[in-house]
Design a protein around this motif. Structure first.
Motif, PDB file in Angstrom:
ATOM      1  N   GLU A 239       0.835  -1.183   0.000  1.00 33.29           N
ATOM      2  CA  GLU A 239       0.000   0.000   0.000  1.00 33.29           C
ATOM      3  C   GLU A 239       0.882   1.249   0.000  1.00 33.29           C
ATOM      4  OE1 GLU A 239      -3.084   0.038   2.922  1.00 33.29           O
ATOM      5  OE2 GLU A 239      -3.634  -2.071   2.570  1.00 33.29           O
ATOM      6  N   ARG A 251      -4.609   7.116   1.687  1.00 30.60           N
ATOM      7  CA  ARG A 251      -4.136   5.974   0.908  1.00 30.60           C
ATOM      8  C   ARG A 251      -4.263   6.295  -0.574  1.00 30.60           C
ATOM      9  NH1 ARG A 251      -6.071   0.106   2.420  1.00 30.60           N
ATOM     10  NH2 ARG A 251      -8.140   0.939   1.874  1.00 30.60           N
ATOM     11  N   ARG A 254      -3.249   0.454  -3.621  1.00 34.73           N
ATOM     12  CA  ARG A 254      -2.908  -0.855  -3.073  1.00 34.73           C
ATOM     13  C   ARG A 254      -2.704  -1.823  -4.229  1.00 34.73           C
ATOM     14  NH1 ARG A 254      -2.990  -4.385   1.250  1.00 34.73           N
ATOM     15  NH2 ARG A 254      -3.445  -6.541   0.642  1.00 34.73           N
TER      16      ARG A 254
END
Length: 688
Positions: A239, A251, A254
């Motif tokens: 990630e 984020r 991923r």
């Protein structure tokens, strides 16, 4: 950029199915590592490899694709991770502690010191003056390396399950394992880390790397999101997070690796250089990801190590597999110029040639910081005594307490009504644990084995024997139940050893036993139950009863299942056993079998009970070494315990098992020292 692949001898390469993982990368096996390889780090023109049996290997890599063995030095009995800074290497070895090694002459490295951290030393990273050590559920410990021959504890940050660490700038990034998190902590004061933000990952956390404001986090085992049936084994991946604002991380992407599960070799890591992330994902192997666009990483190549036979393992769905073949686990990697070095936990050292892709990364500078340790005031209502070392255990004989104080050896002190008076100091041996039986003191003395001492007046000790541990293990835990000539010892590994000490100078092992799990702490009753049995909490693999009434001890009863936390213990109530588990405790008859569903669990409303129990008459004390909570219960009616709020407290340090002196608690409180509860009748009213 296309991945350059050179043709040379292929050592057991097994391709990962699926075009999404790019082209297979050939690997070359490098001779010289004569044991499994756990960790690798590149320092200048030398590659260092920490072997599974604790040997530190040094290779000249002036020619990166042709490593030449320079030296090897045994520094520990096992190893886990390796970090290097300013010519000093730190090798972690779980229960074997940390070895600090001088690398200024790679042909002749010098072992400077060994340091035992708060718990199992797992992850490590260094700055010029400090070491940061991850100790699993005990969090991150800061160690002063101003003098690497005399490392010194500075402080500790409690986390959920710290596995790996990366220092970047004035922050420490912590990979928390089962929690599936990266914790960001401010290290402006290295002795008192301050949490700033948390990255919630979609898998179990571990290794990570940091570049500018980007965090690259390796994940493994099980996913944290999605349908329950899709989670097992689907947590492997990488990630990418933006942590410009550490309190509000984002984020970016991923990338998932193949589904896989194997309990045991459960570590994964990443190293970033330029536009590439180089990932070690246990038995899944080695992956190279292009991260030029952090929001859209893609895999350009992969490799797996030689196959090995695993005698016993479980797949992603929990199915037991016997003697299965699978690729050896990639435990770590180091990135050089045009090459990547890989370590296999059973098969040793490998090399992948990646010209134009792999490039060594310049070591980041770390801002200077001054460590100011937290002060440990003595709690109200207690007397205190603070030696130089960590007080791990206190064993009472009359009015004298014998303290196991880690690298400060054994201290004896006299306990009074409201004071503690120093008596003797024996600094010759490391002291992990201590127990008294009759007029004999038994001390777990690490590599020196089990120390057996006659107790003389005024806290004086006279050594009767030094008993080496079976298999050359270290001695870190000891039990010496009354009514028996047996002493039980452990190295905090997966085995307990029963020793006949009827003649200490002719000590002999008479029995050993293990279940799946590690002897993390004081998990066995100190005294016999029903005059013949000992109860042991094997936590996630159940419990066991041992019968000591015959010529040799034998397993008498037990079940293998997930039973209790490894922070919980058991105590003898004479004819019954009090076993702490599941937020309460169970009262068991001697040698009682079955499952908790068939037992009566005793709880205190609104209180989650946990820790290592000590019992004196109608008082039960639970010591939680992780959190410092000391919980005192009135058990005149053990089926209806009452919380004693006045006597319950939280202590600094990491308290061991509580003892009693004249009905008062004696608490070994780690680096906070020893605490003696004062005579309550003589206390000032404000201190009650």
């Amino acid at each position: 950029m296309k991945l350059a692949i050179l043709c040379f001898s292929l050592c057991g390469l097994v391709s990962v199915a699926g075009a999404e993982y790019g082209k297979p990368i050939p690997l070359k096996r490098i001779p010289g590592v004569t044991e499994g390889a756990m960790a690798a780090e590149l320092y200048r023109n030398t590659l260092y490899v920490a072997g599974s049996r604790g040997t530190l290997f040094a290779f000249d890599v002036t020619t990166p694709d042709a490593p030449k063995l320079l030296s090897k030095l045994r520094v520990l009995k096992s190893s886990r991770q390796l970090a290097i800074r300013n010519g000093i290497a730190a090798v972690t070895g779980r229960q074997n502690g940390i070895a600090f090694v001088d690398l200024r002459n790679p042909a002749r490295p010098e072992l400077l010191s060994r340091y035992h951290s708060v718990e199992l030393a797992t992850g490590i990273d260094l700055t010029p003056k400090y070491a940061y050590v991850s100790n699993r559920v005990y969090g991150v410990e800061t160690v002063d390396l101003s003098d690497p021959r005399r490392p010194r504890h500075l402080g500790n940050l409690l986390t959920r399950e710290a596995q790996s660490i990366k220092v970047y700038g004035n922050r420490v990034f912590i990979g928390d394992w089962a929690a599936g998190q990266i914790l960001i902590a401010d290290a402006s004061n290295p002795a008192q880390l301050i949490p700033q933000g948390t990255l919630q990952l979609d898998g179990y956390g571990d290794g990570l790397d940091v570049c500018d404001t980007l965090v690259f986090a390796s994940t493994g085992h099980h996913r944290k999101s999605g349908p329950a049936e899709d989670r097992p084994g689907n947590g492997h991946g990488l990630e990418v997070w933006d942590v410009k604002d550490p309190f509000h991380p984002k984020r970016l992407s991923r990338f998932s690796f193949p589904r896989f599960y194997n309990l045991g070799n459960d570590y994964w890591s990443v190293r970033v250089s330029g536009d590439y992330a180089f990932c070690a994902d246990t038995h899944n192997g080695f992956f190279v990801l292009n991260i030029a666009d952090p929001a859209k990483p893609f895999c350009v190549g992969h490799a797996r190590l030689e196959e090995v036979i695993e005698p016993k393992r479980y797949d992603a769905h929990g199915k037991l597999l016997l003697n299965s073949r699978l690729a050896d686990a990639v435990s770590s990697l180091a990135v050089g110029d045009g090459v990547v070095y890989l370590t296999g936990i059973k098969t040793g050292l490998y090399l992948a040639e990646l010209p134009g892709v792999a490039a060594s990364r310049k070591e980041e500078s770390i801002p200077a910081a001054k460590a100011v340790s937290e002060k440990f005031p003595t709690p109200k209502g207690f007397a205190g005594y603070r030696p130089a070392g960590m007080v791990r255990a206190a064993a009472i004989s009359g009015d004298v307490a014998f303290l196991a104080t880690s690298d400060d050896g054994i201290h004896s002190v006299r306990l009074g009504e409201g004071e503690i008076t120093p008596l003797q100091h024996y600094p010759q041996h490391f002291a992990f644990d201590a127990k008294v039986r009759g007029n004999t003191l038994y001390v777990a003395e690490d590599l020196d084995g089990l120390g057996v001492y006659e107790i003389l007046p005024n806290g004086v000790l006279q050594q009767k024997a030094a008993v080496p541990m079976p298999w050359g293990r270290s001695c870190q835990q000891v039990w010496a139940p009354e009514g028996s000539d047996l002493v039980i010892v452990s190295d905090h590994g997966a085995t307990i050893f029963f020793l006949d000490l009827s003649d200490p100078k002719k000590a002999k092992e008479v029995f050993r036993h293990n279940q799946v799990g590690i002897v993390y702490s004081d998990l066995m009753t100190h005294q016999l139950v029903g005059g013949r049995y000992l109860f042991f909490n094997w936590h996630h693999s159940g419990y066991a009863w041992y019968d000591l009434s015959g010529q040799k001890p034998v397993p008498a009863n037990g079940k293998r299942f997930r039973f209790a936390s490894h922070l919980d213990g058991a105590a003898s109530l004479g004819t019954r056993c009090l076993a702490v588990a599941n937020g309460g405790y169970y009262l068991l008859e001697a040698n009682q079998g079955g499952l908790p569903a068939d037992w009566q669990r005793v709880r205190v409303p609104g209180v989650k009970l946990g820790g290592i129990p000590s019992v004196e008459e109608d008082t039960l004390v639970l010591s939680n070494r992780r959190t410092g909570e000391i919980t005192v219960l009135d058990i005149r009616d053990p089926l209806r315990p009452r919380l004693d709020k006045e006597r319950s407290l939280r202590v600094p340090g990491h308290p061991g098992t509580v003892s009693f002196f004249r009905h008062r608690m004696v608490i070994p409180a780690g680096y906070a020292g020893l605490y003696l509860e004062q005579n309550r009748d003589s206390m000032e009213p404000a201190a009650r």
